[in-house]
Design a protein around this motif. Structure first.
Motif, PDB file in Angstrom:
ATOM      1  N   ARG A   1       1.482  -4.888  -8.443  1.00 24.98           N
ATOM      2  CA  ARG A   1       1.614  -3.622  -7.692  1.00 24.98           C
ATOM      3  C   ARG A   1       0.645  -2.543  -8.183  1.00 24.98           C
ATOM      4  O   ARG A   1       0.888  -1.363  -8.039  1.00 24.98           O
ATOM      5  N   SER A   2      -0.447  -2.934  -8.835  1.00 21.71           N
ATOM      6  CA  SER A   2      -1.384  -1.922  -9.356  1.00 21.71           C
ATOM      7  C   SER A   2      -2.847  -2.342  -9.146  1.00 21.71           C
ATOM      8  O   SER A   2      -3.705  -1.996  -9.946  1.00 21.71           O
TER       9      SER A   2
ATOM     10  N   CYS B   1      -1.566  -9.350  -3.131  1.00 23.19           N
ATOM     11  CA  CYS B   1      -1.022  -8.684  -1.937  1.00 23.19           C
ATOM     12  C   CYS B   1      -2.053  -8.465  -0.834  1.00 23.19           C
ATOM     13  O   CYS B   1      -1.830  -7.622   0.029  1.00 23.19           O
ATOM     14  N   TRP B   2      -3.160  -9.214  -0.826  1.00 27.48           N
ATOM     15  CA  TRP B   2      -4.165  -8.934   0.217  1.00 27.48           C
ATOM     16  C   TRP B   2      -3.623  -9.300   1.591  1.00 27.48           C
ATOM     17  O   TRP B   2      -2.883 -10.266   1.750  1.00 27.48           O
TER      18      TRP B   2
ATOM     19  N   ILE C   1      -9.449  -5.757   5.707  1.00 31.49           N
ATOM     20  CA  ILE C   1      -8.783  -6.472   4.616  1.00 31.49           C
ATOM     21  C   ILE C   1      -8.367  -5.415   3.588  1.00 31.49           C
ATOM     22  O   ILE C   1      -9.190  -4.616   3.143  1.00 31.49           O
ATOM     23  N   ARG C   2      -7.082  -5.395   3.246  1.00 35.38           N
ATOM     24  CA  ARG C   2      -6.580  -4.365   2.317  1.00 35.38           C
ATOM     25  C   ARG C   2      -5.692  -4.993   1.240  1.00 35.38           C
ATOM     26  O   ARG C   2      -5.181  -6.101   1.405  1.00 35.38           O
ATOM     27  N   LEU C   3      -5.503  -4.231   0.166  1.00 35.79           N
ATOM     28  CA  LEU C   3      -4.460  -4.582  -0.807  1.00 35.79           C
ATOM     29  C   LEU C   3      -3.220  -3.806  -0.385  1.00 35.79           C
ATOM     30  O   LEU C   3      -3.232  -2.565  -0.363  1.00 35.79           O
ATOM     31  N   ALA C   4      -2.155  -4.534  -0.061  1.00 34.87           N
ATOM     32  CA  ALA C   4      -0.954  -3.864   0.473  1.00 34.87           C
ATOM     33  C   ALA C   4      -0.311  -2.938  -0.548  1.00 34.87           C
ATOM     34  O   ALA C   4       0.386  -1.996  -0.187  1.00 34.87           O
ATOM     35  N   CYS C   5      -0.542  -3.194  -1.843  1.00 36.05           N
ATOM     36  CA  CYS C   5       0.069  -2.322  -2.859  1.00 36.05           C
ATOM     37  C   CYS C   5      -0.706  -1.016  -3.020  1.00 36.05           C
ATOM     38  O   CYS C   5      -0.276  -0.137  -3.760  1.00 36.05           O
ATOM     39  N   GLN C   6      -1.833  -0.894  -2.318  1.00 35.42           N
ATOM     40  CA  GLN C   6      -2.643   0.325  -2.430  1.00 35.42           C
ATOM     41  C   GLN C   6      -2.741   1.090  -1.113  1.00 35.42           C
ATOM     42  O   GLN C   6      -2.948   2.310  -1.110  1.00 35.42           O
TER      43      GLN C   6
END
Ligand code: FES
Length: 347
Positions: free
Chosen positions: A255-256, A262-263, A299-304
């Motif tokens: 989560r960091s 989490c992509w 494309i993203r990191l879901a935790c960010q």
């Protein structure tokens, strides 16, 4: 790097495709996007990000693929050959997969080597046009899935492509949806009630994580990252479905922005997510998921990525850390003039 194939047994189309590496495919995709319907523009690019050719080639060249998977911290299934019919279920053109798969499998053996000088994009457009005309499909809905079929042949080989059932996996309700309906659904935002325009922090947004399943969505707070919002979703035993999902539908670990678990791909609503911050931008490149960072990439990191509106996402079947490894491999290959030097993940 180009795809390593058995030139004795490879079909003519596989031989042609083996001469097309990452750059040739990127150029072909840029050309093809002009002919792809809006409903599949993001989806097709996301699919190609989920199944990167350079990673496939690295595994092909590895003397011990299991060890390489461990070194690259791969979790889940990254191999296209194991998901030939299902990998593109989120693409609208998946509806035409049975016809497209048959056409590409047939072309593999009948491909005329004298056409090998033609550009990859033109070859794909030719097949998409033939399938569309023969079945009275809208060609713009077939181009993306045809490109996917070509890449699936390149990564899986003709035998595996032929052996796949060639199934369309949607239920009848979702199969009947029009592309316009899907685009309208993606553009919708949650009503915030009569005085919603006065609300700030207590706004709620829907995240849809599988457009082909009516129950695959969760509600989250404004200004909350997508992974955090997903952790309240107890509607299914997510861990049982995918061990990478300890809580909620989004796979998470740190989560960091440290692990890459989490992509996600953003099918609709990328503009309603927070801009990519410096750490997410650096890490997502190091993980290898995308190379160039815009403020609102697909494309993203879901935790960010924080949500400021309803979004539709798709979750890849695997995650890993391979960006630096592939860069090193590329520069080693350039230095060794293609002599095929063995590389290790620690470099
Ligand atoms: S959970 Fe580790 S990068 Fe998002």
């Amino acid at each position: 790097m180009t795809t390593k194939i058995d030139i004795i047994t490879a079909s003519p189309l596989e031989t042609y495709l083996s001469q097309h590496g990452e750059e040739a495919w990127a150029a072909a995709l840029t050309t093809l996007l002009r002919s792809i319907h809006d409903v599949d523009k993001n989806a097709t690019q996301i699919w190609f990000a989920f199944f990167p050719l350079p990673l496939f080639e690295a595994f092909q060249q590895a003397s011990d693929p299991d060890e390489l998977a461990r070194q690259l911290l791969i979790k889940g299934d990254h191999q296209l050959k194991n998901q030939i019919d299902s990998s593109h279920k989120f693409i609208y053109g998946h509806r035409y997969w049975p016809q497209v798969k048959s056409a590409v499998a047939a072309l593999a053996t009948s491909f005329d080597p004298s056409a090998a000088g033609e550009k990859l994009a033109d070859q794909i457009l030719k097949v998409a046009g033939e399938v569309a005309r023969a079945n009275k499909f809208d060609e713009s809905l077939v181009v993306g899935i045809t490109a996917i079929a070509f890449m699936t042949l390149q990564q899986s080989g003709l035998e595996a492509l032929k052996n796949a059932k060639g199934e369309m996996l949607l239920d009848s309700k979702h199969a009947k949806q029009s592309p316009e309906q899907i685009l309208r659904d993606r553009a919708k935002d949650n009503s915030q009630g009569l005085f919603g325009f006065l609300k700030t922090v207590d706004k709620k947004w829907t995240v849809t994580h599988d457009e082909t399943d009516d129950k695959a969505s969760y509600q989250m707070n404004n200004d909350q990252d997508m992974a955090w919002g997903a952790s309240d979703d107890r509607t299914r035993n997510w861990r049982e479905i995918d061990p990478r999902r300890p809580e909620g539908p989004i796979p998470v670990e740190c989560r960091s922005a440290s692990c890459g678990t989490c992509w996600v791909g953003v099918l609709g609503g990328a503009e309603k997510l927070s801009d990519v911050a410096v750490r997410e931008g650096k890490q997502i490149k190091d993980f290898g998921y995308i190379d160039t960072i815009e403020p609102k990439p697909i494309i993203r990191l879901a935790c960010q990525a924080k949500t400021y509106g309803a979004v539709s996402i798709v979750i890849p079947p695997w995650n890993g850390v391979f960006g630096k490894f592939l860069k090193t491999a590329k520069s080693q290959e350039a230095n060794s003039n293609g002599e095929g030097e063995e590389i290790t993940a620690s470099q």
